[in-house]
Motif scaffolding. Structure first.
Motif, PDB file in Angstrom:
ATOM      1  N   ALA A  86      44.938  51.792  14.864  1.00 10.39           N
ATOM      2  CA  ALA A  86      44.065  51.358  13.736  1.00 10.39           C
ATOM      3  C   ALA A  86      43.029  52.504  13.869  1.00 10.39           C
ATOM      4  CB  ALA A  86      43.457  50.015  13.769  1.00 10.39           C
ATOM      5  N   PRO A  87      42.268  52.816  12.793  1.00 11.80           N
ATOM      6  CA  PRO A  87      41.159  53.725  12.755  1.00 11.80           C
ATOM      7  C   PRO A  87      40.091  53.593  13.814  1.00 11.80           C
ATOM      8  CG  PRO A  87      41.584  53.187  10.778  1.00 11.80           C
ATOM      9  CD  PRO A  87      42.538  52.309  11.278  1.00 11.80           C
ATOM     10  N   GLY A  88      39.813  54.643  14.790  1.00 12.01           N
ATOM     11  CA  GLY A  88      38.792  54.187  15.891  1.00 12.01           C
ATOM     12  C   GLY A  88      39.264  53.497  16.937  1.00 12.01           C
ATOM     13  N   LYS A  89      40.562  53.069  17.129  1.00 11.94           N
ATOM     14  CA  LYS A  89      41.069  52.397  18.019  1.00 11.94           C
ATOM     15  C   LYS A  89      42.257  52.991  18.702  1.00 11.94           C
ATOM     16  CE  LYS A  89      39.917  47.882  16.250  1.00 11.94           C
ATOM     17  NZ  LYS A  89      40.440  46.484  16.096  1.00 11.94           N
ATOM     18  N   GLN A  90      42.448  52.535  20.039  1.00  8.51           N
ATOM     19  CA  GLN A  90      43.650  53.125  20.665  1.00  8.51           C
ATOM     20  C   GLN A  90      44.922  52.690  20.163  1.00  8.51           C
ATOM     21  OE1 GLN A  90      42.912  52.446  24.909  1.00  8.51           O
ATOM     22  NE2 GLN A  90      41.990  54.586  25.053  1.00  8.51           N
ATOM     23  N   ARG A  91      46.069  53.319  20.587  1.00  9.36           N
ATOM     24  CA  ARG A  91      47.296  53.095  20.004  1.00  9.36           C
ATOM     25  C   ARG A  91      47.602  51.644  21.062  1.00  9.36           C
ATOM     26  NH1 ARG A  91      51.009  57.890  20.214  1.00  9.36           N
ATOM     27  NH2 ARG A  91      49.831  58.177  18.143  1.00  9.36           N
ATOM     28  N   GLU A  92      48.201  50.813  20.314  1.00 11.60           N
ATOM     29  CA  GLU A  92      48.548  49.549  21.193  1.00 11.60           C
ATOM     30  C   GLU A  92      50.008  49.178  20.774  1.00 11.60           C
ATOM     31  OE1 GLU A  92      46.354  46.176  19.977  1.00 11.60           O
ATOM     32  OE2 GLU A  92      47.020  46.395  17.788  1.00 11.60           O
ATOM     33  N   LEU A  93      50.655  48.531  21.923  1.00  9.17           N
ATOM     34  CA  LEU A  93      51.962  48.078  21.641  1.00  9.17           C
ATOM     35  C   LEU A  93      52.104  46.487  20.702  1.00  9.17           C
ATOM     36  CD1 LEU A  93      55.209  47.989  22.613  1.00  9.17           C
ATOM     37  CD2 LEU A  93      54.509  46.496  24.221  1.00  9.17           C
ATOM     38  N   VAL A  94      52.726  46.598  19.646  1.00 14.10           N
ATOM     39  CA  VAL A  94      53.068  45.584  18.888  1.00 14.10           C
ATOM     40  C   VAL A  94      54.131  44.581  19.298  1.00 14.10           C
ATOM     41  CG1 VAL A  94      53.402  44.904  16.619  1.00 14.10           C
ATOM     42  CG2 VAL A  94      52.025  46.860  17.073  1.00 14.10           C
ATOM     43  N   ALA A  95      55.184  45.619  19.669  1.00 11.48           N
ATOM     44  CA  ALA A  95      56.567  44.544  19.936  1.00 11.48           C
ATOM     45  C   ALA A  95      57.394  45.413  20.724  1.00 11.48           C
ATOM     46  CB  ALA A  95      57.128  43.959  18.681  1.00 11.48           C
ATOM     47  N   ALA A  96      58.323  44.851  21.444  1.00 13.81           N
ATOM     48  CA  ALA A  96      59.234  45.659  22.200  1.00 13.81           C
ATOM     49  C   ALA A  96      60.586  44.629  22.571  1.00 13.81           C
ATOM     50  CB  ALA A  96      58.950  45.940  23.625  1.00 13.81           C
ATOM     51  N   ILE A  97      61.726  45.565  22.427  1.00 16.04           N
ATOM     52  CA  ILE A  97      63.018  44.898  22.470  1.00 16.04           C
ATOM     53  C   ILE A  97      63.888  45.921  23.285  1.00 16.04           C
ATOM     54  CG2 ILE A  97      63.989  46.325  20.475  1.00 16.04           C
ATOM     55  CD1 ILE A  97      65.449  43.587  19.619  1.00 16.04           C
ATOM     56  N   THR A  98      64.524  45.040  24.374  1.00 21.29           N
ATOM     57  CA  THR A  98      65.572  45.539  25.265  1.00 21.29           C
ATOM     58  C   THR A  98      66.924  45.633  24.585  1.00 21.29           C
ATOM     59  OG1 THR A  98      66.324  43.649  26.033  1.00 21.29           O
ATOM     60  CG2 THR A  98      64.294  44.391  27.200  1.00 21.29           C
ATOM     61  N   SER A  99      67.958  46.451  25.189  1.00 19.05           N
ATOM     62  CA  SER A  99      69.207  46.660  24.554  1.00 19.05           C
ATOM     63  C   SER A  99      70.100  45.298  24.680  1.00 19.05           C
ATOM     64  CB  SER A  99      69.869  47.577  25.373  1.00 19.05           C
ATOM     65  OG  SER A  99      70.136  47.176  26.753  1.00 19.05           O
ATOM     66  N   GLY A 100      69.629  44.320  25.314  1.00 21.63           N
ATOM     67  CA  GLY A 100      70.089  43.033  25.315  1.00 21.63           C
ATOM     68  C   GLY A 100      69.498  42.205  24.474  1.00 21.63           C
ATOM     69  N   GLY A 101      68.585  42.345  23.610  1.00 15.31           N
ATOM     70  CA  GLY A 101      67.838  41.615  22.502  1.00 15.31           C
ATOM     71  C   GLY A 101      66.672  40.949  22.904  1.00 15.31           C
ATOM     72  N   GLY A 102      66.346  41.159  24.298  1.00 14.34           N
ATOM     73  CA  GLY A 102      65.032  40.333  24.711  1.00 14.34           C
ATOM     74  C   GLY A 102      63.687  41.004  24.059  1.00 14.34           C
ATOM     75  N   THR A 103      62.731  40.241  23.700  1.00 18.30           N
ATOM     76  CA  THR A 103      61.767  40.673  23.010  1.00 18.30           C
ATOM     77  C   THR A 103      60.264  40.212  23.716  1.00 18.30           C
ATOM     78  OG1 THR A 103      61.879  38.748  21.293  1.00 18.30           O
ATOM     79  CG2 THR A 103      62.964  40.794  20.600  1.00 18.30           C
ATOM     80  N   ILE A 104      59.460  41.193  23.305  1.00 18.59           N
ATOM     81  CA  ILE A 104      57.960  40.781  23.564  1.00 18.59           C
ATOM     82  C   ILE A 104      57.166  41.314  22.700  1.00 18.59           C
ATOM     83  CG2 ILE A 104      58.141  41.038  26.160  1.00 18.59           C
ATOM     84  CD1 ILE A 104      56.753  43.713  25.951  1.00 18.59           C
ATOM     85  N   TYR A 105      56.016  40.383  22.444  1.00 18.53           N
ATOM     86  CA  TYR A 105      55.257  40.476  21.318  1.00 18.53           C
ATOM     87  C   TYR A 105      53.723  40.578  21.848  1.00 18.53           C
ATOM     88  CZ  TYR A 105      59.283  39.785  18.141  1.00 18.53           C
ATOM     89  OH  TYR A 105      60.337  39.931  17.872  1.00 18.53           O
ATOM     90  N   ALA A 106      52.719  41.343  20.924  1.00 23.54           N
ATOM     91  CA  ALA A 106      51.421  41.066  21.205  1.00 23.54           C
ATOM     92  C   ALA A 106      51.028  39.786  20.641  1.00 23.54           C
ATOM     93  CB  ALA A 106      50.646  42.431  20.529  1.00 23.54           C
TER      94      ALA A 106
END
Length: 114
Positions: free
Chosen positions: A40-60
């Motif tokens: 976002a403007p004026g902010k650092q880049r952040e992780l929103v979501a990630a997914i592994t090859s097996g389909g495991g996920t994490i979310y902010a």
């Protein structure tokens, strides 16, 4: 040449939905977990979501229950379904491996505003 191409952004009203797509080349993207990031403007880049090859996920925490990440391993692509969008979701969205090992693409702008 390794490349990341994001698409699907746009202007949407609060409460609306968008689906982002990421197309990538290169073995790093195909072998590693993948992530969506935003800045976002004026902010650092952040992780929103990630997914592994097996389909495991994490979310902010800020997007849990509203955003959903998915990937197509056969096509080296990845998606982010964004629902119930809020003005604070306004940012440039990027894809990359997780952790980010590749050169960043241009991203796709998401603007949530009435």
């Amino acid at each position: 040449q390794v490349q990341l191409v994001e698409s699907g952004g746009g202007l949407v009203q609060p409460g609306g939905s968008l689906r982002l797509s990421c197309a990538a080349s290169g073995s790093i993207f195909s072998r590693n977990p993948r992530g969506w990031y935003r800045q976002a403007p004026g902010k650092q880049r952040e992780l929103v979501a990630a997914i592994t090859s097996g389909g495991g996920t994490i979310y902010a925490d800020s997007v849990k229950g509203r955003f959903f990440i998915s990937r197509d391993n056969t096509k080296n692509t990845m998606y982010l379904q964004m629902n119930s969008l809020k003005p604070e979701d306004t940012a440039v969205y990027y894809c990359n491996s997780f952790p980010s090992l590749m050169t960043w693409g241009q991203g796709t702008q998401v603007t949530v505003s009435s």
